[in-house]
Motif scaffolding. Structure first.
Motif, PDB file in Angstrom:
ATOM      1  N   MET A 197       0.812  -1.199   0.000  1.00 37.99           N
ATOM      2  CA  MET A 197       0.000   0.000   0.000  1.00 37.99           C
ATOM      3  C   MET A 197       0.854   1.261   0.000  1.00 37.99           C
ATOM      4  O   MET A 197       0.477   2.289  -0.542  1.00 37.99           O
ATOM      5  CB  MET A 197      -0.939  -0.010   1.205  1.00 37.99           C
ATOM      6  CG  MET A 197      -1.818  -1.249   1.278  1.00 37.99           C
ATOM      7  SD  MET A 197      -2.766  -1.523  -0.255  1.00 37.99           S
ATOM      8  CE  MET A 197      -4.069  -0.335  -0.046  1.00 37.99           C
ATOM      9  N   THR A 198       2.033   1.193   0.610  1.00 36.33           N
ATOM     10  CA  THR A 198       2.930   2.345   0.628  1.00 36.33           C
ATOM     11  C   THR A 198       3.389   2.684  -0.787  1.00 36.33           C
ATOM     12  O   THR A 198       3.363   3.843  -1.211  1.00 36.33           O
ATOM     13  CB  THR A 198       4.162   2.053   1.507  1.00 36.33           C
ATOM     14  OG1 THR A 198       3.736   1.786   2.846  1.00 36.33           O
ATOM     15  CG2 THR A 198       5.110   3.244   1.512  1.00 36.33           C
ATOM     16  N   LYS A 199       3.799   1.649  -1.538  1.00 32.36           N
ATOM     17  CA  LYS A 199       4.273   1.867  -2.903  1.00 32.36           C
ATOM     18  C   LYS A 199       3.135   2.274  -3.829  1.00 32.36           C
ATOM     19  O   LYS A 199       3.306   3.113  -4.715  1.00 32.36           O
ATOM     20  CB  LYS A 199       4.948   0.601  -3.430  1.00 32.36           C
ATOM     21  CG  LYS A 199       6.248   0.255  -2.720  1.00 32.36           C
ATOM     22  CD  LYS A 199       6.870  -1.004  -3.297  1.00 32.36           C
ATOM     23  CE  LYS A 199       8.177  -1.357  -2.590  1.00 32.36           C
ATOM     24  NZ  LYS A 199       8.771  -2.608  -3.129  1.00 32.36           N
ATOM     25  N   VAL A 200       1.957   1.671  -3.623  1.00 30.86           N
ATOM     26  CA  VAL A 200       0.799   2.017  -4.452  1.00 30.86           C
ATOM     27  C   VAL A 200       0.412   3.470  -4.235  1.00 30.86           C
ATOM     28  O   VAL A 200       0.144   4.213  -5.185  1.00 30.86           O
ATOM     29  CB  VAL A 200      -0.390   1.087  -4.138  1.00 30.86           C
ATOM     30  CG1 VAL A 200      -1.660   1.604  -4.812  1.00 30.86           C
ATOM     31  CG2 VAL A 200      -0.102  -0.331  -4.610  1.00 30.86           C
ATOM     32  N   ALA A 201       0.391   3.898  -2.964  1.00 29.50           N
ATOM     33  CA  ALA A 201       0.052   5.285  -2.645  1.00 29.50           C
ATOM     34  C   ALA A 201       1.050   6.238  -3.294  1.00 29.50           C
ATOM     35  O   ALA A 201       0.669   7.271  -3.856  1.00 29.50           O
ATOM     36  CB  ALA A 201       0.033   5.484  -1.130  1.00 29.50           C
ATOM     37  N   SER A 202       2.319   5.877  -3.235  1.00 30.67           N
ATOM     38  CA  SER A 202       3.354   6.721  -3.823  1.00 30.67           C
ATOM     39  C   SER A 202       3.209   6.800  -5.345  1.00 30.67           C
ATOM     40  O   SER A 202       3.291   7.877  -5.940  1.00 30.67           O
ATOM     41  CB  SER A 202       4.743   6.176  -3.462  1.00 30.67           C
ATOM     42  OG  SER A 202       5.766   6.919  -4.093  1.00 30.67           O
ATOM     43  N   SER A 203       2.981   5.646  -5.983  1.00 34.84           N
ATOM     44  CA  SER A 203       2.846   5.614  -7.441  1.00 34.84           C
ATOM     45  C   SER A 203       1.603   6.365  -7.916  1.00 34.84           C
ATOM     46  O   SER A 203       1.619   7.003  -8.965  1.00 34.84           O
ATOM     47  CB  SER A 203       2.781   4.167  -7.933  1.00 34.84           C
ATOM     48  OG  SER A 203       3.975   3.475  -7.642  1.00 34.84           O
ATOM     49  N   ALA A 204       0.531   6.265  -7.122  1.00 31.65           N
ATOM     50  CA  ALA A 204      -0.725   6.915  -7.499  1.00 31.65           C
ATOM     51  C   ALA A 204      -0.757   8.383  -7.096  1.00 31.65           C
ATOM     52  O   ALA A 204      -1.661   9.126  -7.516  1.00 31.65           O
ATOM     53  CB  ALA A 204      -1.908   6.182  -6.863  1.00 31.65           C
ATOM     54  N   GLY A 205       0.214   8.809  -6.275  1.00 31.49           N
ATOM     55  CA  GLY A 205       0.252  10.195  -5.817  1.00 31.49           C
ATOM     56  C   GLY A 205      -0.840  10.507  -4.818  1.00 31.49           C
ATOM     57  O   GLY A 205      -1.388  11.612  -4.798  1.00 31.49           O
ATOM     58  N   LEU A 206      -1.169   9.511  -3.963  1.00 36.41           N
ATOM     59  CA  LEU A 206      -2.229   9.678  -2.967  1.00 36.41           C
ATOM     60  C   LEU A 206      -1.688   9.468  -1.564  1.00 36.41           C
ATOM     61  O   LEU A 206      -0.708   8.740  -1.371  1.00 36.41           O
ATOM     62  CB  LEU A 206      -3.362   8.669  -3.207  1.00 36.41           C
ATOM     63  CG  LEU A 206      -4.118   8.743  -4.540  1.00 36.41           C
ATOM     64  CD1 LEU A 206      -5.097   7.577  -4.628  1.00 36.41           C
ATOM     65  CD2 LEU A 206      -4.859  10.065  -4.676  1.00 36.41           C
ATOM     66  N   GLU A 207      -2.329  10.106  -0.588  1.00 41.75           N
ATOM     67  CA  GLU A 207      -2.047   9.787   0.804  1.00 41.75           C
ATOM     68  C   GLU A 207      -2.619   8.405   1.084  1.00 41.75           C
ATOM     69  O   GLU A 207      -3.615   7.991   0.484  1.00 41.75           O
ATOM     70  CB  GLU A 207      -2.689  10.823   1.734  1.00 41.75           C
ATOM     71  CG  GLU A 207      -2.140  12.231   1.589  1.00 41.75           C
ATOM     72  CD  GLU A 207      -0.708  12.338   2.081  1.00 41.75           C
ATOM     73  OE1 GLU A 207      -0.317  11.498   2.918  1.00 41.75           O
ATOM     74  OE2 GLU A 207       0.003  13.253   1.634  1.00 41.75           O
ATOM     75  N   ARG A 208      -2.007   7.677   2.008  1.00 44.90           N
ATOM     76  CA  ARG A 208      -2.470   6.308   2.292  1.00 44.90           C
ATOM     77  C   ARG A 208      -3.929   6.277   2.726  1.00 44.90           C
ATOM     78  O   ARG A 208      -4.694   5.402   2.313  1.00 44.90           O
ATOM     79  CB  ARG A 208      -1.588   5.670   3.372  1.00 44.90           C
ATOM     80  CG  ARG A 208      -0.242   5.178   2.840  1.00 44.90           C
ATOM     81  CD  ARG A 208       0.663   4.729   3.973  1.00 44.90           C
ATOM     82  NE  ARG A 208       0.070   3.652   4.741  1.00 44.90           N
ATOM     83  CZ  ARG A 208       0.532   2.397   4.763  1.00 44.90           C
ATOM     84  NH1 ARG A 208       1.574   2.075   4.027  1.00 44.90           N
ATOM     85  NH2 ARG A 208      -0.025   1.484   5.497  1.00 44.90           N
ATOM     86  N   THR A 209      -4.330   7.234   3.581  1.00 38.45           N
ATOM     87  CA  THR A 209      -5.729   7.248   4.036  1.00 38.45           C
ATOM     88  C   THR A 209      -6.677   7.469   2.869  1.00 38.45           C
ATOM     89  O   THR A 209      -7.750   6.861   2.795  1.00 38.45           O
ATOM     90  CB  THR A 209      -5.933   8.346   5.094  1.00 38.45           C
ATOM     91  OG1 THR A 209      -5.459   9.603   4.574  1.00 38.45           O
ATOM     92  CG2 THR A 209      -5.193   8.017   6.377  1.00 38.45           C
ATOM     93  N   HIS A 210      -6.274   8.337   1.932  1.00 33.60           N
ATOM     94  CA  HIS A 210      -7.094   8.579   0.752  1.00 33.60           C
ATOM     95  C   HIS A 210      -7.142   7.329  -0.116  1.00 33.60           C
ATOM     96  O   HIS A 210      -8.182   6.982  -0.689  1.00 33.60           O
ATOM     97  CB  HIS A 210      -6.529   9.761  -0.038  1.00 33.60           C
ATOM     98  CG  HIS A 210      -7.398  10.172  -1.191  1.00 33.60           C
ATOM     99  ND1 HIS A 210      -7.011  11.108  -2.127  1.00 33.60           N
ATOM    100  CD2 HIS A 210      -8.632   9.755  -1.576  1.00 33.60           C
ATOM    101  CE1 HIS A 210      -7.962  11.249  -3.028  1.00 33.60           C
ATOM    102  NE2 HIS A 210      -8.965  10.441  -2.721  1.00 33.60           N
TER     103      HIS A 210
END
Length: 236
Positions: A197-210
């Motif tokens: 989820m950390t890498k996905v959030a980073s790749s998608a440009g989103l905060e983890r909660t979002h």
């Protein structure tokens, strides 16, 4: 009218889906287990299959694999489950599933998914077809004609996301089409980043909660991914 095969071991689910789809004008065939589903596929040759994942005799994923490996998967299959995880969704797309419906199934989501799957036909220009590529080339500068394009990547049938991409209804209202695309986008990103989820959030440009909120909104179970990520963090 299209024939839809509903495969689910719960009689209440079968009857409810049959009633809804019949009201929409479809012909509905019912199967309570994998054996009955195999028989119905042979005798009725349905235009679409709604397949439950968890069944007592043989789970839906195994049945999907069986049809796919045997060359019998010539109709779109929509998986159904009240306990589906991201891993399960990704695995199903590898074997030809075009969509997932999370139980309890929302009426609008059911009708939209069924309509999208059935509306696709060989006469429509699809992403990755030679017809589409010709259109792209005609509208590209000469220097770009020979450049690699993502459509050529999607064209390969071995790509697990090909069936999902072809299921996007570009004639649907923007919100529905956007939700369909976002489900595909995040499934692909989660597979690429091994459910981190950390890498996905980073790749998608989103905060983890979002990100968690977005995945839940799209009907993608993030519980399994969280557990996997915590396990990976503990192992490092």
């Amino acid at each position: 009218m299209a024939v839809i095969l509903v495969v689910d071991d719960e009689i209440g689910i079968r009857e409810l889906l049959s009633e809804i789809l019949s009201d929409e004008g479809y012909t509905v065939e019912l199967a309570e287990n994998a054996g009955a589903a195999r028989l119905a596929m042979t005798k009725r040759h349905p235009d679409l299959v709604l397949l439950d994942i968890w069944m007592p005799d043989n789970d839906g994923i195994s049945l999907l694999k069986e049809w796919s490996s045997g060359g019998h998967l010539d109709v779109p299959v929509i998986m159904m489950s009240g306990h589906a995880t991201l891993d399960t969704a990704i695995e199903a797309t590898k074997f030809g599933a075009v969509d997932f419906l999370e139980k309890p199934i929302a009426l609008s989501r059911l009708i939209s998914s069924v309509k999208t799957a059935l509306d696709k036909n060989s006469d429509e220009p699809k992403i990755g077809t030679s017809h589409t590529q010709n259109i792209l080339q005609q509208n590209l500068p000469a220097s770009s004609v020979n450049a690699p394009v993502h459509a050529r990547i999607i064209e390969h049938k071995s790509d697990a996301l090909t069936s999902l991409m072809s299921a996007i209804d570009f004639n649907a209202p923007l919100r529905e089409a956007r939700d369909q695309f976002e489900r595909i986008y995040f499934l692909n990103l989660l597979r690429k980043e091994n459910n981190s989820m950390t890498k996905v959030a980073s790749s998608a440009g989103l905060e983890r909660t979002h990100l968690y909120r977005k995945l839940k909104q799209l009907g993608l179970d993030v519980g399994r991914s969280r557990s996997n990520e915590r396990g990976n963090e503990l192992n490092h």
